[in-house]
Every structure is written in structure tokens, then in C-alpha cells.
Design an enzyme around this catalytic site. Structure first.
Site, PDB file in Angstrom:
ATOM      1  N   GLU A 248       0.879  -1.276   0.053  1.00  0.00           N
ATOM      2  CA  GLU A 248       0.047  -0.055  -0.076  1.00  0.00           C
ATOM      3  C   GLU A 248       0.968   1.162  -0.004  1.00  0.00           C
ATOM      4  OE1 GLU A 248      -3.350   0.272  -0.022  1.00  0.00           O
ATOM      5  OE2 GLU A 248      -3.741  -1.939  -0.312  1.00  0.00           O
ATOM      6  N   CYS A 282      -2.203   9.780   2.619  1.00  0.00           N
ATOM      7  CA  CYS A 282      -1.749   8.935   1.194  1.00  0.00           C
ATOM      8  C   CYS A 282      -2.874   9.163   0.240  1.00  0.00           C
ATOM      9  CB  CYS A 282      -1.554   7.502   1.437  1.00  0.00           C
ATOM     10  SG  CYS A 282      -3.100   6.544   1.866  1.00  0.00           S
TER      11      CYS A 282
END
Ligand code: NAD
Length: 507
Positions: A248, A282
Site C-alpha cells: 500500500e 496517502c
């Protein structure tokens, strides 16, 4: 406080594991690991967890549910400690911490507990004529001993959400929080293991050097969240053992704003996504792409929004976070030199404060357009139209998410159809992450694999294809044994062939 694991001569620095682990000494069923990794400070821990996994302890649903419910108690009982630790680490506002670190974890937990019995079930699959009387199914097998490595920006969420799926899927787990958020790291290492079965779940506190040693061990799955550069290191370490990974990662998320939209609403939704957690998210919109005309309208709307959100001096607002550390502060501050400051721009190194900032007059080659900003700065890049915006997006690495704003659905759909990214959100920012029904993950340099809700369970599950046949009916099986003949082949083909739908079978 956790008892540290102490296999003779192999004490891992900073591991929170149980008393039973101390007794193991790296021997028993897991000795293959420790023999192969002799001298590695974490070999005993991994060995111990492997022995626990091989014992079958984590397989029954009741065990998984009990561990997950205990994890829920950790969130409830230690909520105040979590809020305090994240506030100390990065001035995380209470609302943002409750929303992102507690509520989203509870949602993931409840979604998992509500559906676990269904997810765990064998999945019966179609059979052909040959196997008509047999049992063909997908068994949801745990991988074994898995490693979860987390970053600092959502230090509870990014440990617990994958951990929920890993436990639900029946694995034993080593979790490694980020060393940068020291207060949260301490809380996770010292308190979380008290809620979980210490034979099966451990927290390791480790910096880069120790994590490098940890990664030398053979895990059955690695779930990594962090930067693309470290993602490459983790993937290379996993490749040595052919260990599957979820990565991720991050990157620059574009946000296209078309000429037709409610400018004030866009300003609020973009500013919320950009300045939440002081931009250290993010999935934050990293930069805006819009026409020069839209920029003229957007700037006053953003200025108004920033004042509405944080008052005339955002440094005094309790609702605006700080940069996590000095190195990151200096990195983000240096990015302010790109283009021209249109809004904000103030900094305070001692408080690690960077004001909510909007930059204009940028070139695609400017430093701020070369790396993920991960701070409260929103650059606006001018494009002539949606086609130019799409070309701009497609000329760069594939992002974690693409955002598109327009009152015209056709424009939003055009951006969706002609770009590629981990996820997509039209006419808002961050909100797609709230849905446990949507897969979350990157593509290309923004990541590999997906999770959230059912997808987290699946990420930590090996889908084992199983066929269980009866012992009899050997006359039918004889058709596939030598000596072969054209006649046998014809019968086998007719009984096992997958026919193309709609194809004529009469000819
Ligand atoms: P990072 O890559 O520096 O660190 C993440 C983890 O990796 C930490 O636990 C750290 O200790 C460990 N680590 C660092 N260097 C290592 C090395 N050489 N070998 C082994 N382990 C190492 O990332 P960060 O600064 O903590 O987080 C920021 C990045 O994470 C951003 O790029 C952001 O976009 C990304 N991120 C992605 C997601 C997502 O869900 N896709 C979520 C949050 C953050």
C-alpha cells in the site's frame, strides 16, 4: 508492560510477545525457521508463532471472533490513550483521530464480525460431467505467519485494519508500527498485546536496521504500507522467500476541477482532503489541475474556506495538525520554494507548523511536482481543458486515487474512463475510503493488492482450490488412462470440455 521474547541468545529488540514465547527457545515445530535464520534476532519469535499456527489454534471461528472482540475492547478502553498519543506525536486534532483512527477501525471490525462466518465458508464451485458426483470447493485457508509493517501518518488505523483481516483469516501475526510516532508506537507495543493471544500475535518495535533483520525471516505473507521506495526494499526481501505481498504505497493524486462546478463546494471538499492531518494522507489530493479561469474563481473560494475551517490564524486552530518530525518539516518547507505562494506559506520550525498553503504559477518540472507532497500545500497547475488534464495524469506514475470535480457527470466519467489509478472519487475527496464495500489499494507505483472489508479478509487468505473425489466409479476413470485411443479422447473431451456460450453443438 510486555514480557520480551527471549529465545536463548536471540532476544529480539523490542518485541511484545508472550510468556509462552519465552519458553520456546526457537525449537519445536518451528525449528526449520530458526535453524535457517540462526543468529537472526527475530528467528525465535517467528518460529514460536509458526509453531502456534501449525497447532491449528487460530483456525476455529470462535477463536478468531474472541481475538477480534478483544481488539474492539482495546479500541474502546484505550480510546483516550490513542487520542493523546496521536495528539502528542503530530498534533492530530481529536475529531480527525476519532474519525480516522477509531471510527474507521471499528467499521472494519464490525463489518468483519458481521460477515466472518459467511466469508470463512467453503465456496462450492461448478463441476463438469466428469466431476459431477464429487465435491469441488474453494477453502479459505490462512497463509500462516504474516508480517504487517505500518507507517506513521495513521499509526493506529494502518496497524489495526490489516490486523483485523489477518486475525479474521486465521493467521498468526507480527506487527511493526512506525518508529517515527513514538507515543503511538509505545502504546501499540505495550498495551495491544495485553488484549490478544500472545502465542499468536506480537508487536515488534523496530527502526530501519532492525526491520531489515526482521525481513530476513521467512513470512508467509507481508502486508506493507509506506513509501514506494521502501516498498521496493520490502518486495525484494519478500522475493528471497517467494513471499506474496500487499504493498500500500503513495504518490501524487491529481484532482481535476472542470469549469462547470459549484466553486465554493469544490473548495471545501478539496481543502478538507488536502489539509486533513496537515496533508499527511496517502489519498490526499496532491495537486489541482484546472483552467486559468477556474483558478481565478477557486483561489478566493479556497481562501474563504481556509478561514472558515481554521480561523484567521490556523496555527491557533485546534483542528489543524503538525508535521510529524523535523526531517519531514524541512522537506515540506523546501517545497514551498516552487511557484508562488497565493495563500498561506507561513512556517514555524519549532512547532513543526506549516500553514494551509496554496501555490500557483507552477511548472510540471518544479520540485513540488516531482514528489508526493505529504504536507499542507496545494499546488494548482493550469491546463487548457479536460483532455490536457487527462494527458497530464497519464504522462505520470499511476496514482493511488484520481479526483474529478464537475457538475457535468459526463466530464467526471470521462476522467474515470481515460485514466488509471488505485481508486477514484468524483466530486469529493477521501470519502471513498470510508466504504468498507470498496476495495482500497494502488496500481503500478502506488501499490499492489487491495484491502478493506471483505477485501482485507481475502488479502490474508489463500484461496485453496479443492476437489474431493469418491473412491469408486473406476470404470469412468479408466477412460483417461493409457493405453490411449481416439475414442477415449472423444469421450473425455465431451465430458470435460468448457463450451463457448452460444456455440452450436449440433454441427
Ligand atoms: P516509510 O516507507 O518511510 O516507512 C513505512 C514503514 O517502513 C515504517 O514502519 C518504517 O519503519 C519501515 N521502513 C522504513 N525504511 C525501511 C527500510 N529501509 N527497510 C525496512 N523497513 C523500512 O513511509 P512513511 O514515511 O512512514 O509513510 C509515508 C508514505 O506512506 C507515503 O508515501 C504515503 O503515501 C504512504 N502511505 C500509503 C498508504 C496507503 O494506504 N497506500 C497509507 C499511508 C501512507
Amino acid at each position: 508492560m510486555q514480557q520480551p521474547l527471549e529465545p536463548p541468545g536471540q532476544q529480539p529488540p523490542g518485541s511484545g510477545a508472550g510468556k509462552a514465547a519465552e519458553d520456546d527457545g526457537g525449537g519445536g515445530k518451528g525449528s526449520a525457521d530458526s535453524n535457517a535464520m540462526s543468529g537472526n534476532p527475530y528467528a525465535g519469535l517467528v518460529s514460536h508463532l509458526r509453531a502456534a499456527w501449525l497447532s491449528g489454534k487460530t483456525r476455529p471461528m470462535e477463536y478468531r471472533v474472541a481475538q477480534l472482540e478483544a481488539l474492539g475492547r482495546f479500541l474502546d478502553e484505550k480510546k483516550q490513550d490513542i487520542l493523546e498519543a496521536t495528539a502528542l506525536d503530530m498534533g492530530k486534532p481529536q475529531f480527525e483521530a476519532e474519525f480516522s483512527e477509531i471510527l474507521l477501525c471499528k467499521n472494519e471490525l464490525h463489518e468483519t464480525l458481521n460477515n466472518l462466518s459467511q466469508w470463512m465458508k467453503d465456496e462450492q464451485v461448478d463441476r463438469n460431467l466428469v466431476t459431477r458426483l464429487d465435491s469441488a470447493f474453494i477453502r479459505k485457508d490462512p497463509y500462516g505467519v504474516v508480517l504487517i509493517i505500518a507507517p506513521w501518518n495513521y499509526p493506529i488505523h494502518l496497524i489495526l485494519v490489516p490486523l483485523i483481516g489477518a486475525i479474521a483469516a486465521g493467521n498468526c501475526v507480527v506487527t511493526k508500527p512506525s518508529e517515527k510516532t513514538t507515543n503511538t508506537e509505545r502504546l501499540v507495543a505495550e498495551v495491544l498485546p495485553n488484549y490478544l493471544d500472545k502465542d499468536c500475535f506480537a508487536v515488534v518495535t523496530a527502526g530501519v536496521q532492525e526491520t531489515t533483520r526482521l525481513l530476513e525471516n521467512k513470512f508467509d505473507y507481508i502486508f506493507y504500507t509506506g513509501s514506494p521506495s521502501v516498498g521496493r526494499i520490502v518486495m525484494a526481501a519478500a522475493a528471497k522467500h517467494l513471499t506474496p505481498v500487499t504493498l500500500e504505497l503513495g504518490g501524487k493524486n491529481p484532482c481535476y476541477v472542470s469549469d462547470t462546478c459549484d466553486v465554493q463546494n469544490v473548495a471545501r471538499r478539496v481543502a478538507w482532503g488536502r489539509f486533513f492531518n496537515a496533508g499527511q494522507t496517502c489519498v490526499a489530493p496532491d495537486y489541482v489541475l484546472c483552467s486559468a479561469e477556474m483558478q481565478e474563481k477557486l483561489l478566493p473560494a479556497l481562501r474563504k474556506t481556509i478561514t472558515e475551517f481554521f480561523g484567521p490564524n490556523p496555527q491557533e486552530s485546534p483542528d489543524f495538525a503538525r508535521i510529524v518530525g523535523d526531517r519531514h518539516f524541512q522537506r515540506v518547507q523546501a517545497l514551498l520554494r516552487s511557484g508562488r505562494v497565493a495563500i498561506g506559506g507561513e512556517t514555524d520550525a519549532e512547532a513543526r507548523y506549516i500553514a494551509p498553503t496554496v501555490l500557483v504559477d507552477l511548472q510540471p518540472s518544479d520540485p513540488i511536482m516531482q514528489e508526493e507532497i505529504f504536507g499542507p500545500i496545494l499546488p494548482i497547475v493550469i491546463v487548457a481543458n479536460v483532455d490536457e488534464a487527462i494527458d497530464f495524469i497519464n504522462s505520470r506514475e499511476r496514482p493511488l486515487v484520481v479526483y474529478a470535480f464537475s457538475s457535468d457527470d459526463k466530464v467526471v466519467n470521462q476522467v474515470l474512463e481515460r485514466t488509471s489509478s488505485g481508486g477514484f472519487c468524483g466530486n469529493d475527496t477521501l470519502m471513498h475510503v470510508m466504504l468498507t464495500s470498496l476495495p482500497f489499494g494502488g496500481i503500478g507505483s502506488s501499490g499492489l493488492g487491495m484491502y478493506h472489508g471483505r477485501f482485507t479478509f481475502d488479502a490474508f487468505t489463500h484461496h485453496r482450490g479443492c476437489l474431493h473425489r469418491g473412491m469408486g466409479r473406476e470404470a469412468l476413470n479408466a477412460l483417461r488412462y493409457p493405453p490411449y485411443s481416439q475414442q477415449k479422447l472423444g469421450i473425455v473431451r465431451a465430458a470435460s470440455e468448457v463450451k463457448r456460450k452460444g456455440s452450436c453443438t449440433l454441427l
